[in-house]
Structures are given as C-alpha cells and as structure tokens.
Design an enzyme around this catalytic site. Structure first.
Site, mmCIF file in Angstrom:
data_model
loop_
_atom_site.group_PDB
_atom_site.id
_atom_site.type_symbol
_atom_site.label_atom_id
_atom_site.label_comp_id
_atom_site.label_asym_id
_atom_site.label_seq_id
_atom_site.Cartn_x
_atom_site.Cartn_y
_atom_site.Cartn_z
ATOM 1 N N LYS A 82 13.610 -4.503 -19.260
ATOM 2 C CA LYS A 82 15.022 -4.366 -20.036
ATOM 3 C C LYS A 82 15.543 -2.890 -19.964
ATOM 4 C CE LYS A 82 17.342 -5.728 -24.300
ATOM 5 N NZ LYS A 82 17.251 -6.279 -25.567
ATOM 6 N N SER A 157 20.344 -10.094 -26.745
ATOM 7 C CA SER A 157 20.587 -9.146 -25.832
ATOM 8 C C SER A 157 19.882 -8.938 -24.572
ATOM 9 C CB SER A 157 20.746 -7.555 -26.644
ATOM 10 O OG SER A 157 19.446 -7.169 -26.852
ATOM 11 N N SER A 181 16.886 -10.932 -29.991
ATOM 12 C CA SER A 181 17.266 -10.515 -28.913
ATOM 13 C C SER A 181 16.168 -10.897 -27.374
ATOM 14 C CB SER A 181 17.654 -9.408 -28.580
ATOM 15 O OG SER A 181 18.792 -9.200 -29.088
#
Lengths: 498, 101
Positions: A82, A157, A181
């Site tokens: 990420k 996210s 997330s």
C-alpha cells in the site's frame, strides 16, 4: 508455467516449488509483471510498478545459496505494498497529490523485515488519500475498480492492495487498517484481510493518519498466507514506542486442530441490526448453524456500546489526523504551490491545492474537535467512549474466545452510490470500527457469495490472541471451502480479453 | 455537546488549519460538517463523568529509547525531497514584511 499454475498456491507451495527448482523467482516475477501489464490498465490497483527493482531483487536472491534450515520464509514471494508504507527510493504518495513527488529516504520496519525474509516488492498500490475512505474513490490519482464487478468499488482505504490480490496481480499485499481499511476491502474483493492487535506490528515507516488507531495488516488469498506474512512482520521495534515489547508471532501460538472445538464462539446481537443487508445476516446465521452442528459452543454476548463507536471514531480519528497532517506545509518535502506571496500563502495554498476534499473535510472536523473550548466536548468524550467499547470486549472475552460478526453492513456498492453523503460512506465501517477502537485483532474471510458478490465474515479475538484467531479461521476456511475470486470468470478479464 | 457549528466558526477553523475554501464550496462543507456533528450528539446519551479516557491501547508502560545522539547519514537524500533548498537550508518566502523591517 502460467498464472493457472499458481492460482491456488500458498506461500508454502511457492517455497516447495522453488526448492525443487520447478521455477525461479525471476520467472515468477515476470509472470506477475505480465499479469499487471494485462489487467491493471482496467483495474488501476497499482500507483507504480517497480519492474526493474523487482527483477533485480529476484536475480540477487537467485545468486545466494540457502540450505533447508536457513531458507528465507518469503523467498521469492511477490508482494504489493500500500502506498502509505515507505520503501527506500520508491514513491510513497499516500494516494495524495501533496506527496506526488515524494520518494522515501528510508524503509519502513515491515519492509526491512520482508526484504530480509526474501520477499520481492512488485510496486505500490492505490488507496484513499491518507487512508481516509472506504471505497478508494478518494484517491488523488483516480479510483481502483473491483475485479469482481468493474462498476463497483473495491472498498477502502486499501482498495488497491485488495483488488491486486483478488485479481492475482500479486499473491499477497500489505495494507493499513485505521478503522477497517484492510478488512473492508478484503471483504469487498472476496479475500482474507487481517488486522493484528494494536502494537503487534511496528508502525515505523507507515505514514500516520490516526496514530492511536493505525495498524499495518495483511491481504491474502488464504488464511495460511496471512499467518505466514504476519509472522514475518510482527515483533518489537524500538523505533515505534507504541510497539508491544513481545517477540514476533509464532505459529506455535496456534491451537492444534484436534483442540479447535474447545474454542468458544461469541455472537453479539448488536451486530445484527436492521441496517444490515438480510443476505449477509442470513449467511452468518447459516455459518453459526454449521458451527453448532460441528460441535462448537456458541455463546450470546453483549457489546452495548457498539452503537456509539462510529461517532467516537469520527471524533478521535479526524482529531489525530488534523494534528498529523499539519506537517504537510510545502517546505521540507512534498508539493509546494507556485509562487507563494508569503509564508502564510505558501502554507494555505499548498495545503488547499494539495489535499483532496475528504482530507480537507476531516482536517476541519478534527481541528474543530481539538480547538479551544471544544476539546472536552469532543475529543475527550470520544476517548471516554473508547474506554467503554474496550471494556465491552474485555467482558465478552471472559465468556468466549472469539467473536463472529458481519464484516460490512452491505455488499460492495457501485461507484458514486455513497460518495455524495460522507456519513453514509462512514457507515460502511460500522462493524470494523469498534474493534479498531479497542485495538483487538480482527480477521475478515470470504464466507460465501451472493450471486457473484462476496460476503465478509469478521472474526475478533482478545488482544495478542492471534493464535486462536488464526486457528479458528483456518478451520472455518477448510469447512466452508469458499473459493477465492476466480481469476478467469472475473469481469476484469472479460473486459481485458474482449 | 454543541449541536452545530456556525458559518463564521467554520471560517475560523479553516483558517486555523491553514486551508482556504472558496465561498461557493463553503456552504456545502458547512452543511456536511453540521450533518456529521449532529450524529455526535448521540454520545450525550452516555454518562461519562466517571469514565477515564483511553488514549492508547496500552499493554504496559510504553518503552523509551536511551537519550543518545544518533547520526543520520542520509542528509543529502532528505534535502533532495524539499521543493527549494540552498546549501542544506530550506528556502521559504520572505517572512518579515517591509513595515517590520
């Protein structure tokens, strides 16, 4: 060898194949790079792909000789990261224009550990800006699409990480989980998402959103890969004072399969409210029946403050974010506005043009909650509610070992469906926020499909009891036998190959 | 708990956060933030006087590092991230205006 050869592989399968010299790390990296080249123009899971770095790392690994006893646990395993986790020399944008040109001058602790374990980074994945969002629609670089239905969001996210693993652009990925997330996008993409106990994994090198909640987690196609990756990244780190003074997790902390039915399963009615899609409730009820028939003891527990956790979270997280994001002012690094008139103009125009709308909304909310005269009314109150939520879980875990809940109140939604109303979007995390507020470990698995859309089941454990969580999840995965997203029937390949 | 934030308070908070929002968008922000704040009122139902806050999910006293100087060798790389630098100094617009001079 093609992508079908590895579609059901676990990390252990890759390791065995490498040891038998069935293929090399370079061949595997080429396989995944080709896959990304094919799919990602449609999927947009990656913000950058480090082709040269990944291939070089693979060649370096091949030059080293390892014996059976010192074979690195992630030898030659491709991993997507990420884009809020720092890798030395690579861009780390956090999905924000304000960090659009930033290249990290250091490695996060988890990155150091994965490198040492032989893992190979494929690139950086898309995310909601500064991890603020539940759909990846808030990325400063455009949204990622759900590989199971390109008209739907992949969750957020960590939507880029989840989509990349679901579409098998990468076999596993790292994400971060502040209020859900990792788990929510894993559920929306039909894979396994794991958030460790707060403090189990170092946050050094994870760009801060809300420091008392942020935790790095894993996204994988099966439970055993989550366990293997968690084993590598966990453990104390003196560069993160919130990191627990415990050794790395060991699979010896798991419960033997013949003792698995001693695990007492708790169910809290507060998670089965009228706002949940009946399809989800029904599937969880079916699973509870399966577990009862398997001989598990199911215990009703109560988590009375669940209903208040979401509001408390949306005080605490924006408040901490408004403080953490004060550092983006256009001086030491990141974006700077053109031709500032003076210092105030530099700060204001840099931040206003660099941040996206949701980030600005949360900074304003957080600044208000922390401002003079309102601190006690908001932030302190939020922290007190957190105490109550935490106590609820402590009481529950006196009666049971794990809790089962739905992971989301709804199935993956369409683009634009919730983005017009921030509060509706916040509700997407209603079942993942309480455990984040309490700092307990949580795992999301795909427990079935409604038509082709996955249904997420959440397994919660007491702090530092990840062993029980993984043991139970492994067993459940086996008896449910829900397949991971099919890499050939997915809408994405149809669009790409059309 | 305050039920609403006024438009003038929003403007003040926006300035405190070193942001600026055009008037055309401010009204929308005002409505959205008040909608969110309205949900916070639910917390008023709880009796919290005797409850202590949890700021950190603590397992023990957080450890501290020894107060020891550590050299960072990557200064050049750090400065290479800055938008404007001369000789390891960040360049910023003039801070002191003419009147103050």
């Amino acid at each position: 060898m093609n992508i079908d050869t590895v579609k059901a592989f676990t990390i252990e399968d890759y390791q065995n194949a490498y040891k038998k010299r069935e293929f090399s790390p370079t061949e595997i990296i080429h396989l995944f790079l080709d896959r990304i080249r094919l799919l990602d123009p449609s999927l947009r899971a990656f913000l950058m792909v480090d082709e040269a770095g990944a291939l070089q790392h693979a060649r370096e690994l091949e030059e080293k000789k390892f014996s059976e006893s010192d074979f690195p646990p992630l030898y030659g395993i491709p991993i997507a990261i990420k884009d809020n986790i720092c890798i030395h020399g690579l861009p780390t944008t956090c999905g924000s224009r304000i960090l659009g040109n930033y290249r990290s001058p250091f490695d996060a602790t988890v990155i150091e550990k994965i490198k040492k374990a032989g893992g190979i980074f494929l690139g950086k994945t898309n995310m909601d800006e500064f991890a603020m969002g539940s759909s990846t629609e808030n990325s400063g670089f455009g949204p990622t699409r759900n590989p199971l239905d390109l008209n739907r969001v992949p969750g957020g996210s960590s939507g880029g990480s989840a989509a990349s693993v679901a579409a098998l652009e990468a076999p596993l990925a790292l994400g971060s989980d502040t209020g859900g997330s990792v788990r929510q996008p894993a559920a929306f993409c039909g894979i396994v998402g794991f958030r460790p106990t707060y403090g189990r994994v170092s946050r050094y090198g994870l760009i801060s959103f809300a420091s008392s909640l942020d935790q790095i987690g894993t996204l994988t196609r099966n439970v055993s890969d989550s366990l293997a990756l968690f084993t590598v990244i966990s453990g104390q780190d003196n560069r993160d004072s919130t990191c627990a003074p415990y050794p790395p997790f060991s699979s010896s902390d798991c419960i033997p399969e013949n003792e698995i039915k001693k695990i007492k399963v708790g169910v809290a009615q507060e998670y089965f409210t009228t706002g949940v899609d009946p399809v989800i409730t029904q599937r969880i009820q079916e699973i509870l029946e399966i577990l009862t028939n398997q001989g598990f003891e199911i215990e009703d527990v109560s988590l009375p403050h669940t209903d208040y956790a979401l509001e408390a979270y949306y005080i605490v997280a924006p408040a901490e974010a408004s403080s953490n994001l004060a550092r983006y002012e256009g001086i030491a690094y990141g974006y700077r506005c053109n031709q500032p008139l003076n210092l105030q103009d530099l700060y204001t125009r840099t931040r206003t043009t660099g941040f996206g709308k949701e980030v600005i909304r949360r900074i304003i909310l957080g600044t208000y909650c922390l401002s003079s005269g309102y601190y006690d009314e908001f932030y302190l109150k939020g922290m007190k509610v957190r105490t109550l939520v935490k106590k609820d879980f402590e009481e529950s875990f006196k009666k049971c070992d794990i809790l089962l809940t739905p992971l989301t109140p709804c199935l993956p939604f369409k683009f634009g469906e919730k983005s017009h109303d921030p509060y509706q979007m916040y509700l997407a995390d209603v079942f993942t926020i309480p455990s984040a507020m309490a700092g307990i470990p949580a795992l999301s698995i795909n427990c079935g499909y409604h038509q082709y859309l996955p249904i997420g089941l959440q397994i919660l454990g007491a702090p530092f009891q990840e062993g029980k969580l993984f043991s139970f999840a492994t067993y459940l995965e086996k008896i449910l036998a829900v397949p991971p997203p099919d890499i050939h029937s997915i809408a994405l390949e149809k669009e790409v190959l059309r | 708990m305050s039920e609403t934030i006024s438009l003038s308070e929003i403007k003040k908070v926006v300035a405190l956060a070193k942001l600026s929002i055009p008037d055309i968008d401010l009204e929308k922000f005002y409505l959205e933030i008040n909608n969110i704040l309205a949900h916070f009122n639910k917390l008023n139902r709880l009796e919290l006087k005797e409850v202590s806050p949890t700021s950190h999910i603590s397992w023990s006293q957080p450890p501290t590092n020894p107060d020891k100087f550590q050299e960072w060798t990557g200064m050049e790389e750090l400065f290479s991230q800055a938008p404007a630098v001369i000789d390891q100094y960040f360049i910023v617009p003039k801070v002191v205006d003419k009147q103050e001079e």
